[in-house]
Write an enzyme that holds these catalytic residues in place. Sequence first.
Site, mmCIF file in Angstrom:
data_model
loop_
_atom_site.group_PDB
_atom_site.id
_atom_site.type_symbol
_atom_site.label_atom_id
_atom_site.label_comp_id
_atom_site.label_asym_id
_atom_site.label_seq_id
_atom_site.Cartn_x
_atom_site.Cartn_y
_atom_site.Cartn_z
ATOM 1 C CG ASP B 29 -3.106 14.792 3.418
ATOM 2 O OD1 ASP B 29 -4.357 14.258 3.839
ATOM 3 O OD2 ASP B 29 -2.530 14.732 2.442
ATOM 4 C CE LYS B 86 -7.415 14.893 0.857
ATOM 5 N NZ LYS B 86 -7.742 16.137 1.380
ATOM 6 N N GLY B 158 0.050 19.441 -2.502
ATOM 7 C CA GLY B 158 0.901 18.294 -2.652
ATOM 8 C C GLY B 158 2.293 19.612 -3.403
ATOM 9 N NE ARG B 170 -1.381 37.937 4.531
ATOM 10 C CZ ARG B 170 -1.158 39.158 5.099
ATOM 11 N NH1 ARG B 170 -1.915 39.490 5.868
ATOM 12 N NH2 ARG B 170 0.573 38.538 6.232
ATOM 13 N N GLY B 219 0.329 22.735 1.336
ATOM 14 C CA GLY B 219 1.314 23.728 0.988
ATOM 15 C C GLY B 219 1.985 23.912 2.479
ATOM 16 C CB SER B 241 2.310 15.689 0.489
ATOM 17 O OG SER B 241 1.686 15.603 -0.571
#
Lengths: 197, 299
Positions: B29, B86, B158, B170, B219, B241
């Site tokens: 990003d 996006k 984020g 998973r 994440g 992020s």
Amino acid sequence: MGPIGVLALQGDFREHLAILDGLGIPNRKVKLPEELIGISGLIIPGGESTTIEKLSHINGLYAPIRELIHAGMPVFGTCAGLILLANKITDGILGQVGFGGLDVEVKRNAFGSQLDSFEAKIPFFDYEVAAAFIRAPIVLEARDSVEVVSRLVTGEIVGVQSGNILGISFHPELVGESRVHSYFIEMCKKADFYAKL
Amino acid sequence: MTTDNQRSSSTPLVKRGLAEMLKGGVIMDVVTADQAKIAEDAGAVAVMALERVPADIRAQGGVARMSDPDLIDAIIDSVSIPVMAKARIGHFVEAQILQSLKVDYIDESEVLSPADYVNHIDKWGFEVPFVCGATNLGEALRRITEGAAMIRSKGEAGTGDVSEATKHIRTILGQIRALAAKADDELFVAAKELQAPYELVKEVAKTGKLPVVLFTAGGVATPADAAMMMQLGADGVFVGSGIFKSGNPEARAAAIVKATTNFDNPDVLAEVSRGLGEAMVGINVADLPAPHRLAERGW
């Protein structure tokens, strides 16, 4: 003949391995220098040429691959692989220098953005092969020592060979086209190369 | 060499093909041209252009929309690698604008505020390829049915908390394995349960994989996070992020690129994890009230 190596740092290396599997040719992923030992040729896959070049330095492969190409190891590059085999890169990022070996000037992203990517049937020597061009490069200029093996009807050079080095702009491996690989395998058989570090 | 070469653009093969070339790579990003250049120099395979990284969208709140075309143009001009951008879920006009700007991929993303709470974009109607998020196999197959040419597991953007990314990758891969183990006559009801077309379910059961590339997202903040996603079976990693909200973006970006390639080599992972400075602060997903969970957008 030893296995054919496929540079497995980034990109569509699995598709190349699958084509070799389909042809019954022993093959090996190459991510570390010791994995070069004993290979009879090397395929450099599609991917991002800037990323693959950086990772080749990080993983200690850059200098050995350069030396092996110079020593006559058969090598075959598709798309990013062609860029990395060209002696001169146009529209590269600052400081981008590939393995080299092919006395050609290659232009990155020569057709434009992804919207200009396409698939087509194109000539490769005397065959007509299926090919995908994904943000593909073209060869702007090839010296006399370099044979043009593929050209679009619009004139762009998209495949070249010079001695032990074969480079194409397109992806036969994405469409399950195996004849370009078969040609490279013949190059490897003739060269009978055994990679030593 | 006289054969005809009729060119076919924007076929499913061509759209999915670019994602094939990104495999084993990191997509970062970026909110400015300078950040895009840092990402490219660090070895990113592509950049995602957006106005605010998810951590800021989360902190500042409000409606998050497509970026300003000036910003996207500036990012396209600054790098040689593919540029993604996006659009809001269901906002087909934002997607039309992004296609007109010649981005290389559109992310129909839950990180932005949805524009339609019923329909996603009909992605077959576009020449530019799309990537979409998914939390499970049914969701992934519905997006592919709508024309997505690449899937990313959603995670929880984020947060810097990798647990949701782990759960989603998973879940998707586990459901594929379960499907591959089913008898042919069990696939009809599997399609019903997955709420996905039977033909696509049958294809996944037979091949044991999605028909498009599967990245992971949401994440990932450290080299170890990226390597774990690769060991779990992702084809590559989106980092939002995690890079530009950290103490040393250049070093962290390069380290995550190295870790993604050398995901199966703990010695390399140990080396690249050293001295990266502070990771992004992070929020535990468990502390997030449900309305603030982005992964629940999209269905």
